[in-house]
Design a protein around this motif. Structure first.
Motif, PDB file in Angstrom:
ATOM      1  N   VAL A 240       7.300  -0.168   0.015  1.00 36.38           N
ATOM      2  CA  VAL A 240       7.182  -0.367  -1.963  1.00 36.38           C
ATOM      3  C   VAL A 240       5.451  -0.838  -2.228  1.00 36.38           C
ATOM      4  CG1 VAL A 240       8.440  -2.034  -3.145  1.00 36.38           C
ATOM      5  CG2 VAL A 240       9.734  -0.973  -0.644  1.00 36.38           C
ATOM      6  N   THR A 241       5.915  -0.258  -3.804  1.00 27.31           N
ATOM      7  CA  THR A 241       4.787  -0.811  -4.116  1.00 27.31           C
ATOM      8  C   THR A 241       5.026  -1.881  -5.518  1.00 27.31           C
ATOM      9  OG1 THR A 241       2.603   0.573  -3.712  1.00 27.31           O
ATOM     10  CG2 THR A 241       2.702  -0.602  -5.886  1.00 27.31           C
ATOM     11  N   GLY A 242       4.682  -2.948  -5.520  1.00 29.95           N
ATOM     12  CA  GLY A 242       4.814  -4.463  -6.779  1.00 29.95           C
ATOM     13  C   GLY A 242       4.501  -5.099  -6.264  1.00 29.95           C
ATOM     14  N   THR A 243       5.049  -6.241  -6.169  1.00 28.21           N
ATOM     15  CA  THR A 243       4.658  -7.506  -6.304  1.00 28.21           C
ATOM     16  C   THR A 243       5.926  -8.445  -5.426  1.00 28.21           C
ATOM     17  OG1 THR A 243       5.454  -8.402  -8.437  1.00 28.21           O
ATOM     18  CG2 THR A 243       3.498  -7.802  -8.445  1.00 28.21           C
TER      19      THR A 243
ATOM     20  N   SER B  54       4.260 -12.970  -6.621  1.00 25.47           N
ATOM     21  CA  SER B  54       3.681 -13.017  -8.023  1.00 25.47           C
ATOM     22  C   SER B  54       2.009 -12.239  -6.841  1.00 25.47           C
ATOM     23  CB  SER B  54       3.177 -13.746  -8.146  1.00 25.47           C
ATOM     24  OG  SER B  54       3.875 -14.756  -8.861  1.00 25.47           O
ATOM     25  N   PHE B  55       2.782 -11.683  -6.196  1.00 28.65           N
ATOM     26  CA  PHE B  55       1.599 -11.483  -4.892  1.00 28.65           C
ATOM     27  C   PHE B  55       1.431  -9.769  -4.836  1.00 28.65           C
ATOM     28  CE2 PHE B  55       1.070 -15.698  -3.442  1.00 28.65           C
ATOM     29  CZ  PHE B  55       0.012 -16.068  -3.638  1.00 28.65           C
ATOM     30  N   PRO B  56       0.362  -9.002  -5.155  1.00 27.13           N
ATOM     31  CA  PRO B  56       0.197  -7.129  -5.295  1.00 27.13           C
ATOM     32  C   PRO B  56       0.775  -6.771  -3.584  1.00 27.13           C
ATOM     33  CG  PRO B  56      -1.893  -8.136  -5.688  1.00 27.13           C
ATOM     34  CD  PRO B  56      -0.475  -9.632  -5.210  1.00 27.13           C
ATOM     35  N   PHE B  57       1.824  -6.276  -3.957  1.00 24.75           N
ATOM     36  CA  PHE B  57       2.426  -5.334  -2.490  1.00 24.75           C
ATOM     37  C   PHE B  57       2.498  -4.265  -2.862  1.00 24.75           C
ATOM     38  CE2 PHE B  57       6.272  -4.251   0.026  1.00 24.75           C
ATOM     39  CZ  PHE B  57       6.464  -6.235   1.550  1.00 24.75           C
ATOM     40  N   THR B  58       1.137  -3.540  -1.864  1.00 23.18           N
ATOM     41  CA  THR B  58       1.032  -1.915  -1.603  1.00 23.18           C
ATOM     42  C   THR B  58       1.248  -1.493  -0.699  1.00 23.18           C
ATOM     43  OG1 THR B  58      -0.986  -2.622  -3.038  1.00 23.18           O
ATOM     44  CG2 THR B  58      -0.854  -0.269  -3.034  1.00 23.18           C
ATOM     45  N   SER B  59       1.982  -0.236  -0.986  1.00 29.44           N
ATOM     46  CA  SER B  59       1.708   0.559  -0.600  1.00 29.44           C
ATOM     47  C   SER B  59       2.438  -0.118   1.179  1.00 29.44           C
ATOM     48  CB  SER B  59       1.299   1.936   0.150  1.00 29.44           C
ATOM     49  OG  SER B  59       1.215   2.555  -1.355  1.00 29.44           O
ATOM     50  N   SER B  60       3.839  -0.547   1.386  1.00 30.27           N
ATOM     51  CA  SER B  60       4.375  -1.834   2.160  1.00 30.27           C
ATOM     52  C   SER B  60       5.624  -1.754   2.840  1.00 30.27           C
ATOM     53  CB  SER B  60       3.572  -3.543   2.063  1.00 30.27           C
ATOM     54  OG  SER B  60       2.344  -3.322   1.645  1.00 30.27           O
ATOM     55  N   PRO B  61       5.948  -1.407   4.071  1.00 27.42           N
ATOM     56  CA  PRO B  61       7.498  -1.759   4.435  1.00 27.42           C
ATOM     57  C   PRO B  61       7.306  -3.144   4.055  1.00 27.42           C
ATOM     58  CG  PRO B  61       5.438  -1.640   6.290  1.00 27.42           C
ATOM     59  CD  PRO B  61       4.601  -1.002   5.401  1.00 27.42           C
ATOM     60  N   ILE B  62       8.813  -2.584   3.773  1.00 27.60           N
ATOM     61  CA  ILE B  62       9.266  -3.498   3.987  1.00 27.60           C
ATOM     62  C   ILE B  62      10.667  -4.311   4.593  1.00 27.60           C
ATOM     63  CG2 ILE B  62       9.738  -4.369   1.309  1.00 27.60           C
ATOM     64  CD1 ILE B  62      12.450  -3.185   1.012  1.00 27.60           C
TER      65      ILE B  62
ATOM     66  N   ILE C 222      14.765 -10.782  -0.996  1.00 26.15           N
ATOM     67  CA  ILE C 222      13.062 -10.277   0.242  1.00 26.15           C
ATOM     68  C   ILE C 222      11.162 -10.724  -1.056  1.00 26.15           C
ATOM     69  CG2 ILE C 222      14.378  -8.911   1.381  1.00 26.15           C
ATOM     70  CD1 ILE C 222      13.456  -6.296  -0.030  1.00 26.15           C
ATOM     71  N   SER C 223      11.533 -11.688  -1.673  1.00 22.37           N
ATOM     72  CA  SER C 223      10.466 -11.853  -2.571  1.00 22.37           C
ATOM     73  C   SER C 223      10.051 -11.467  -2.945  1.00 22.37           C
ATOM     74  CB  SER C 223       9.390 -12.532  -0.968  1.00 22.37           C
ATOM     75  OG  SER C 223       9.856 -13.695  -0.273  1.00 22.37           O
ATOM     76  N   LEU C 224      10.871  -9.761  -3.671  1.00 28.01           N
ATOM     77  CA  LEU C 224      10.233  -9.001  -4.600  1.00 28.01           C
ATOM     78  C   LEU C 224      10.426  -9.667  -5.816  1.00 28.01           C
ATOM     79  CD1 LEU C 224      11.274  -5.480  -2.426  1.00 28.01           C
ATOM     80  CD2 LEU C 224       8.837  -6.276  -3.048  1.00 28.01           C
TER      81      LEU C 224
ATOM     82  N   THR D  40       7.473  -1.544  -8.808  1.00 29.37           N
ATOM     83  CA  THR D  40       7.437   0.158  -9.122  1.00 29.37           C
ATOM     84  C   THR D  40       6.698   1.473  -8.336  1.00 29.37           C
ATOM     85  OG1 THR D  40       4.664  -0.535  -8.482  1.00 29.37           O
ATOM     86  CG2 THR D  40       5.312  -1.409 -10.596  1.00 29.37           C
ATOM     87  N   SER D  41       7.383   1.460  -6.648  1.00 30.83           N
ATOM     88  CA  SER D  41       7.010   2.230  -6.524  1.00 30.83           C
ATOM     89  C   SER D  41       7.995   1.852  -5.610  1.00 30.83           C
ATOM     90  CB  SER D  41       5.739   3.066  -5.777  1.00 30.83           C
ATOM     91  OG  SER D  41       6.539   4.008  -5.280  1.00 30.83           O
ATOM     92  N   PHE D  42       9.588   2.592  -4.911  1.00 29.37           N
ATOM     93  CA  PHE D  42      10.007   2.562  -3.692  1.00 29.37           C
ATOM     94  C   PHE D  42      10.308   4.053  -3.183  1.00 29.37           C
ATOM     95  CE2 PHE D  42      13.623   1.222  -1.373  1.00 29.37           C
ATOM     96  CZ  PHE D  42      13.759   0.163  -0.811  1.00 29.37           C
TER      97      PHE D  42
END
Length: 253
Positions: free
Chosen positions: A91-94, A97-105, A172-174, A178-180
């Motif tokens: 996932v890419t998103g927030t 409020s913190f950036p979450f970039t191309s990370s597995p949830i 899960i704090s999303l 913007t990408s899943f």
């Protein structure tokens, strides 16, 4: 000569290296036998897939972020045994409020070997009419003791399916998506009819299983690996024979 024959034999039984198969999912619905979502084409053993299901989240709203529960569903048409590894939701998103970039949830429940089961759910894996095994890794992550990655196998032929446990983006704090992308690797396709194709469907949706009108996903076609055509091995042999003749002529033999 023996080494040449061995090399030709290995060539005839091998399969080419597989590239990444990328696909954008949609909300069309089919069946376990025909596949659900977008037709993503053939996925060979050793190949990795990247299925973009971002559009599922596009309609959920962001202010406040919708509480709709979602999960990932997997269904096989059961023409052959099949196994996958490194299956993740990247996932890419927030997140808060913190950036979450191309990370597995972490949305996968505990494994069948006794790892923690989230939210007290005794069966977060859906159901399967064919025997399957499941192992979760890269976790557990609080507060639900969920994992970021799974490996699984449908060990018998026959239609079957399962899904991740259901969570809402807020849980899960999303706070935005913007990408899943659902991604994973096909490790093996086992015994079955070599002429038959096996369909594997993946989807994201509120039910955690590919379902009419409520999920976004796609399906991949797999097939039991077989030897390359004998004509291919014959061509390799003929080529090597011509090469030896040229070498002998050049040496004056």
């Amino acid at each position: 000569m023996g080494s040449l024959a061995s090399a030709i034999g290995a060539l005839a039984l091998s399969t080419p290296a597989q590239a990444v198969v990328q696909c954008t999912g949609n909300s069309s619905f089919g069946s376990a036998a025909a596949g659900s979502g977008a037709n993503c084409g053939f996925l060979g053993v050793g190949g990795t897939f990247e299925l973009d299901v971002t559009s599922f989240f596009a309609g959920l709203g962001t202010d406040p972020f919708d509480l709709t529960q979602f999960g990932i569903g997997v269904i096989t048409s059961g023409q052959s045994q099949v196994s996958f590894s490194n299956v993740r939701a990247v996932v890419t998103g927030t997140a808060n409020s913190f950036p979450f970039t191309s990370s597995p949830i972490a949305i996968w429940g505990g494994d069948l070997g006794g790892a923690p089961i989230p939210l007290g759910d005794p069966n977060p894996f859906g159901s399967a009419t064919t025997n399957f095994s499941y192992a979760a890794s890269n976790g557990p992550v609080a507060p639900f003791n969920a994992f970021r990655e799974i490996s699984f196998a449908f060990n018998n032929t026959g239609v079957g399916g399962f899904g991740s446990w259901k969570a809402s983006p807020d849980e899960i704090s999303l706070t935005s998506v913007t990408s899943f992308i659902i991604t994973g690797q096909l490790d093996s396709v086992g015994t079955g009819d070599p002429s038959a194709t096996n369909i594997i469907s993946f989807a994201a949706g509120p039910g955690g299983i590919p379902d009419p009108g409520s999920t976004v996903g796609g399906f991949f076609t797999t097939q039991v690996p077989g030897p390359l055509p004998i004509a291919g091995a014959g061509a390799a042999f003929a080529w090597s024979r011509r090469l030896r003749r040229k070498q002998k002529a050049g040496a004056g033999l």
